[in-house]
Design a protein around this motif. Sequence first.
Motif, PDB file in Angstrom:
ATOM      1  N   ALA A  33       0.827  -1.219   0.000  1.00 16.76           N
ATOM      2  CA  ALA A  33       0.000   0.000   0.000  1.00 16.76           C
ATOM      3  C   ALA A  33       0.859   1.265   0.000  1.00 16.76           C
ATOM      4  O   ALA A  33       0.569   2.217  -0.736  1.00 16.76           O
ATOM      5  N   GLU A  34       1.913   1.284   0.793  1.00 17.57           N
ATOM      6  CA  GLU A  34       2.699   2.509   0.916  1.00 17.57           C
ATOM      7  C   GLU A  34       3.500   2.792  -0.368  1.00 17.57           C
ATOM      8  O   GLU A  34       3.477   3.904  -0.901  1.00 17.57           O
ATOM      9  N   LEU A  35       4.203   1.774  -0.864  1.00 13.56           N
ATOM     10  CA  LEU A  35       4.997   1.999  -2.077  1.00 13.56           C
ATOM     11  C   LEU A  35       4.085   2.278  -3.283  1.00 13.56           C
ATOM     12  O   LEU A  35       4.379   3.139  -4.108  1.00 13.56           O
ATOM     13  N   PHE A  36       2.956   1.571  -3.335  1.00 18.81           N
ATOM     14  CA  PHE A  36       2.080   1.735  -4.508  1.00 18.81           C
ATOM     15  C   PHE A  36       1.441   3.125  -4.570  1.00 18.81           C
ATOM     16  O   PHE A  36       1.012   3.575  -5.634  1.00 18.81           O
ATOM     17  N   ARG A  37       1.423   3.803  -3.423  1.00 20.02           N
ATOM     18  CA  ARG A  37       0.885   5.162  -3.393  1.00 20.02           C
ATOM     19  C   ARG A  37       1.587   6.048  -4.429  1.00 20.02           C
ATOM     20  O   ARG A  37       1.004   6.938  -5.018  1.00 20.02           O
ATOM     21  N   TYR A  38       2.885   5.745  -4.658  1.00 22.08           N
ATOM     22  CA  TYR A  38       3.657   6.488  -5.673  1.00 22.08           C
ATOM     23  C   TYR A  38       2.943   6.450  -7.034  1.00 22.08           C
ATOM     24  O   TYR A  38       2.874   7.460  -7.739  1.00 22.08           O
ATOM     25  N   CYS A  39       2.412   5.275  -7.395  1.00 18.99           N
ATOM     26  CA  CYS A  39       1.801   5.096  -8.720  1.00 18.99           C
ATOM     27  C   CYS A  39       0.450   5.795  -8.838  1.00 18.99           C
ATOM     28  O   CYS A  39      -0.124   5.844  -9.930  1.00 18.99           O
ATOM     29  N   THR A  40      -0.062   6.267  -7.721  1.00 17.70           N
ATOM     30  CA  THR A  40      -1.393   6.884  -7.758  1.00 17.70           C
ATOM     31  C   THR A  40      -1.318   8.403  -7.505  1.00 17.70           C
ATOM     32  O   THR A  40      -2.349   9.059  -7.424  1.00 17.70           O
ATOM     33  N   LEU A  41      -0.110   8.920  -7.352  1.00 13.38           N
ATOM     34  CA  LEU A  41       0.019  10.351  -7.031  1.00 13.38           C
ATOM     35  C   LEU A  41      -0.527  11.212  -8.171  1.00 13.38           C
ATOM     36  O   LEU A  41      -0.118  11.039  -9.333  1.00 13.38           O
ATOM     37  N   PRO A  42      -1.421  12.149  -7.865  1.00 17.84           N
ATOM     38  CA  PRO A  42      -1.965  13.010  -8.932  1.00 17.84           C
ATOM     39  C   PRO A  42      -0.873  13.757  -9.689  1.00 17.84           C
ATOM     40  O   PRO A  42      -0.983  13.968 -10.902  1.00 17.84           O
ATOM     41  N   GLN A  43       0.216  14.101  -8.989  1.00 14.53           N
ATOM     42  CA  GLN A  43       1.319  14.832  -9.652  1.00 14.53           C
ATOM     43  C   GLN A  43       1.963  13.975 -10.739  1.00 14.53           C
ATOM     44  O   GLN A  43       2.547  14.495 -11.686  1.00 14.53           O
ATOM     45  N   ILE A  44       1.912  12.638 -10.575  1.00 13.31           N
ATOM     46  CA  ILE A  44       2.479  11.724 -11.577  1.00 13.31           C
ATOM     47  C   ILE A  44       1.427  11.450 -12.663  1.00 13.31           C
ATOM     48  O   ILE A  44       1.685  11.563 -13.861  1.00 13.31           O
ATOM     49  N   LEU A  45       0.203  11.127 -12.216  1.00 10.84           N
ATOM     50  CA  LEU A  45      -0.833  10.699 -13.167  1.00 10.84           C
ATOM     51  C   LEU A  45      -1.238  11.812 -14.138  1.00 10.84           C
ATOM     52  O   LEU A  45      -1.637  11.542 -15.271  1.00 10.84           O
ATOM     53  N   LYS A  46      -1.106  13.047 -13.668  1.00 12.78           N
ATOM     54  CA  LYS A  46      -1.421  14.210 -14.524  1.00 12.78           C
ATOM     55  C   LYS A  46      -0.627  14.123 -15.843  1.00 12.78           C
ATOM     56  O   LYS A  46      -1.145  14.380 -16.917  1.00 12.78           O
ATOM     57  N   TYR A  47       0.646  13.733 -15.752  1.00 13.32           N
ATOM     58  CA  TYR A  47       1.482  13.629 -16.959  1.00 13.32           C
ATOM     59  C   TYR A  47       1.263  12.301 -17.668  1.00 13.32           C
ATOM     60  O   TYR A  47       1.228  12.239 -18.893  1.00 13.32           O
ATOM     61  N   VAL A  48       1.104  11.237 -16.872  1.00 14.74           N
ATOM     62  CA  VAL A  48       0.937   9.902 -17.451  1.00 14.74           C
ATOM     63  C   VAL A  48      -0.281   9.879 -18.385  1.00 14.74           C
ATOM     64  O   VAL A  48      -0.238   9.343 -19.501  1.00 14.74           O
ATOM     65  N   GLU A  49      -1.352  10.498 -17.929  1.00 10.69           N
ATOM     66  CA  GLU A  49      -2.604  10.485 -18.686  1.00 10.69           C
ATOM     67  C   GLU A  49      -2.444  11.100 -20.084  1.00 10.69           C
ATOM     68  O   GLU A  49      -3.151  10.736 -21.016  1.00 10.69           O
TER      69      GLU A  49
END
Length: 238
Positions: free
Chosen positions: A28-44
């Motif tokens: 849960a803690e490490l996977f939080r990285y993959c759900t960060l809005p700051q990351i997903l904003k670019y990924v999308e």
Amino acid sequence: MRDVTIAKSEFIADEKAITKIQDFQEDAELFRYCTLPQILKYVECFTGPNIMAVHTMLINKPPDPGKMSSRHPMHQDLHYFPFRPADLIVAAWTAMERVDRSNGCLVVLPGTHKGSLKQHDYPEWEGGVNKMYHGVRDYDANQPRVHLEMEKGDTVFFHPLLIHGSGANQTQGFRKAISCHFASADCHYIDVKGTSQENIEREVLEIARKKYGVTVPITLKDTWMIRGRLVKGERINL
Ligand SMILES: CC(C)CC(=O)SCCNC(=O)CCNC(=O)[C@H](O)C(C)(C)COP(=O)(O)OP(=O)(O)OC[C@H]1O[C@@H](n2cnc3c(N)ncnc32)[C@H](O)[C@@H]1OP(=O)(O)O
Ligand SMILES: O=C(O)CCC(=O)C(=O)O
């Protein structure tokens, strides 16, 4: 994973024994990285709205043992992936501390993401190569390289055809980074038989058999299907 130079030594549970944690999608803690809005904003921007985290890594690059085995050969991530299209896949790689040439920052060959997937094999390195660290054989070694010097928290996003790798860690510290490969859930699996990816499929299936006791026939696709986790939208194909 232990560095190849100590892979056959007695297991001692310390930082040296853990040079990489892969597949942390259930943590849960490490996977939080993959759900960060700051990351997903670019990924999308690359994947569109249906986003799968397909591959996760916390990389703890060890001080080089003097054999240059801490280098990561120049490669294209698509070599490992049995899904397409490549344009709907993107890597996020975040420095967890300052990274520069002294501790083995990423090195990229700009523009190579516009090319095609190349043949990958083990590089012929005298000091040994880590298992499954395949590299591109025929790239132009005189082509300009860019070293990605980054501060703690800086993130780079890159295409799976971009030729990249990382240098030796010449410091005494363990260089840490966290990374996730994302793909659109609209991607489709391909059969890699008869392609340049056959060699990695063979090696992964051999590990599945030897290390995990898998005896039923499986393909590279199955090994990716079980680790993918939806982070946004709908799980369509992957
Ligand atoms: C897109 C993406 C994939 C980009 C990239 O990351 S490119 C690089 C991809 N490749 C990897 O990340 C490889 C990651 N490594 C692993 O998955 C694991 O370390 C394994 C290779 C499966 C080994 O499992 P592990 O639990 O670490 O080790 P075991 O103690 O069970 O050993 C099993 C057999 O593997 C050997 N081994 C372990 N680490 C290494 C090494 N660094 N280099 C060479 N051989 C190694 C070990 O000696 C053992 O060999 P045998 O006793 O079976 O002969
Ligand atoms: O973090 C590194 O040293 C290299 C990572 C990399 O190239 C990869 O995982 O594809």
